[in-house]
Write an enzyme that holds these catalytic residues in place. Structure first.
Site, short mmCIF file in Angstrom:
data_model
loop_
_atom_site.label_atom_id
_atom_site.label_comp_id
_atom_site.label_asym_id
_atom_site.label_seq_id
_atom_site.Cartn_x
_atom_site.Cartn_y
_atom_site.Cartn_z
N ASP A 10 0.65 -1.15 -0.29
CA ASP A 10 0.04 -0.37 0.20
C ASP A 10 0.98 1.42 -0.19
O ASP A 10 1.49 1.18 0.37
CB ASP A 10 -0.65 -0.14 1.04
CG ASP A 10 -1.93 0.69 1.60
OD1 ASP A 10 -2.57 1.69 0.22
OD2 ASP A 10 -1.68 1.76 2.23
N SER A 11 0.55 2.36 -0.09
CA SER A 11 1.19 3.48 -0.23
C SER A 11 1.28 3.54 1.19
O SER A 11 2.18 4.63 1.40
CB SER A 11 0.18 4.90 -0.72
OG SER A 11 -0.79 4.84 0.10
N CYS A 73 -4.72 -1.09 -2.11
CA CYS A 73 -4.76 0.27 -2.29
C CYS A 73 -5.36 0.86 -3.09
O CYS A 73 -5.44 0.31 -4.31
CB CYS A 73 -2.90 0.46 -2.82
SG CYS A 73 -2.55 2.12 -3.70
N GLU A 151 -3.67 9.06 8.21
CA GLU A 151 -1.91 8.92 8.94
C GLU A 151 -1.20 9.86 9.85
O GLU A 151 -0.24 9.23 10.73
CB GLU A 151 -0.84 9.03 7.60
CG GLU A 151 -1.05 8.18 6.78
CD GLU A 151 -0.63 6.71 6.39
OE1 GLU A 151 0.75 7.02 7.48
OE2 GLU A 151 -0.85 6.06 5.55
N CYS A 185 -10.73 3.63 -0.45
CA CYS A 185 -9.09 3.36 -0.44
C CYS A 185 -8.89 2.33 1.67
O CYS A 185 -10.09 2.64 2.15
CB CYS A 185 -8.78 4.20 0.20
SG CYS A 185 -7.41 5.07 0.26
N HIS A 187 -7.48 3.05 3.19
CA HIS A 187 -7.17 3.99 4.83
C HIS A 187 -8.70 4.73 6.01
O HIS A 187 -8.87 4.89 6.91
CB HIS A 187 -6.37 5.79 4.32
CG HIS A 187 -4.79 5.34 4.56
ND1 HIS A 187 -4.41 5.11 3.25
CD2 HIS A 187 -3.71 5.56 5.38
CE1 HIS A 187 -3.60 4.98 3.34
NE2 HIS A 187 -2.95 5.73 4.70
#
Length: 273
Positions: A10-11, A73, A151, A185, A187
């Protein structure tokens, strides 16, 4: 049976929602995870840059002799399209699994999708959904700040910033009376409570990372590639930025400590210098 690891990338730390579900579904599988924390976010980058990063991420994952690769991702999954294998190694992104789950869950055929700007711009979820259900109405909206907020641990449903951004991003989707919402996503499950509260009890929320884990289970089962060794079940995590920060953010993200070793990989290693 196959005791090789499953590779997930993932990013950033969002793909850990997929790892968490994999650990629950497949406790005897070894997992190699790569979070490209030095180059996050991917969702605001050009298609060409995302494809370049994805190739480097996949090359790094393949160095660990994996039996399956999961692009946890939404941006990478959307840009790469419906790829099912990489040089013979089974591969999946998060788009197809989430689209299948959404089509199975919807009652009125109105499906919402939230994702990064690159994901929404690609139209990938709409295409995947309409190959399964041609009459579906797909309503998408980009949420460009959610990744940065996640994040940095700004995720509480009681946080005034979270409330404001959820209302801003979700208002156009809620107005269309969707009954299923894909968190496109990995996240975004960090905002699950805030999104659920805003959308109401009549809307089913789907985590794209969790759906990818279920999809991987089905693929590996069908190919007779599952591990049954009780000595397996180990996680190794790689981050392209500070590992201490990775662990700290993960603790906030998952609400628990990582189970596994965290290692560092430099950007130079990723691009082969």
């Amino acid at each position: 049976m196959n005791d090789q690891a499953i590779g997930i990338f993932d990013s950033g730390i969002g793909g850990l929602t997929c790892v968490k579900e994999m650990n629950r579904l497949l406790p005897h599988e070894n997992i190699v995870y790569f979070g490209d924390t030095a180059r996050i976010p991917y969702g605001t980058k050009s298609r060409e840059t995302v494809l370049q990063y994805a190739k480097q991420d996949i090359d790094f994952i393949r160095r660990h002799s994996v039996k399956m690769i999961i692009a946890a991702c939404g941006t990478v999954s959307s840009v790469m399209g419906a790829v099912k294998d990489i040089d013979g190694i089974p591969f999946t992104g998060v788009v197809t699994p989430a689209a299948q789950a959404a089509c199975a869950a919807t009652r009125n055929g109105r499906i919402g999708v939230i994702g990064t700007p690159a994901t929404i711009r690609s139209g990938s979820y709409g295409r995947a959904i309409r190959t399964i259900r041609s009459d579906a109405a797909v309503i998408g909206n980009a949420c460009p700040l959610f990744v940065t907020m996640a994040e940095n641990g700004v995720t509480s449903k009681d946080d005034i910033v979270v409330k404001e951004m959820v209302a801003r991003y979700l208002a156009p989707v809620k107005k269309e009376k969707v009954d299923v919402l894909i968190l496109g996503c990995t996240h975004y499950p960090m905002f699950y409570d805030a999104i659920a509260e805003y959308m109401g009890s009549g809307v089913t929320l789907l985590s794209s990372g969790a759906e990818a884990a279920k999809y991987a289970l089905n693929v590996l089962t069908a190919k007779n590639m599952l591990s049954d060794s009780e000595e397996n079940g180990k996680n190794i995590f790689y981050a392209s930025d500070d590992t201490a920060m990775f662990e700290e953010n993960t603790r906030v993200f998952l609400g628990e400590d990582l189970v596994g070793e965290v290692r560092s990989v430099s950007t130079e290693e990723l691009i082969g210098r």
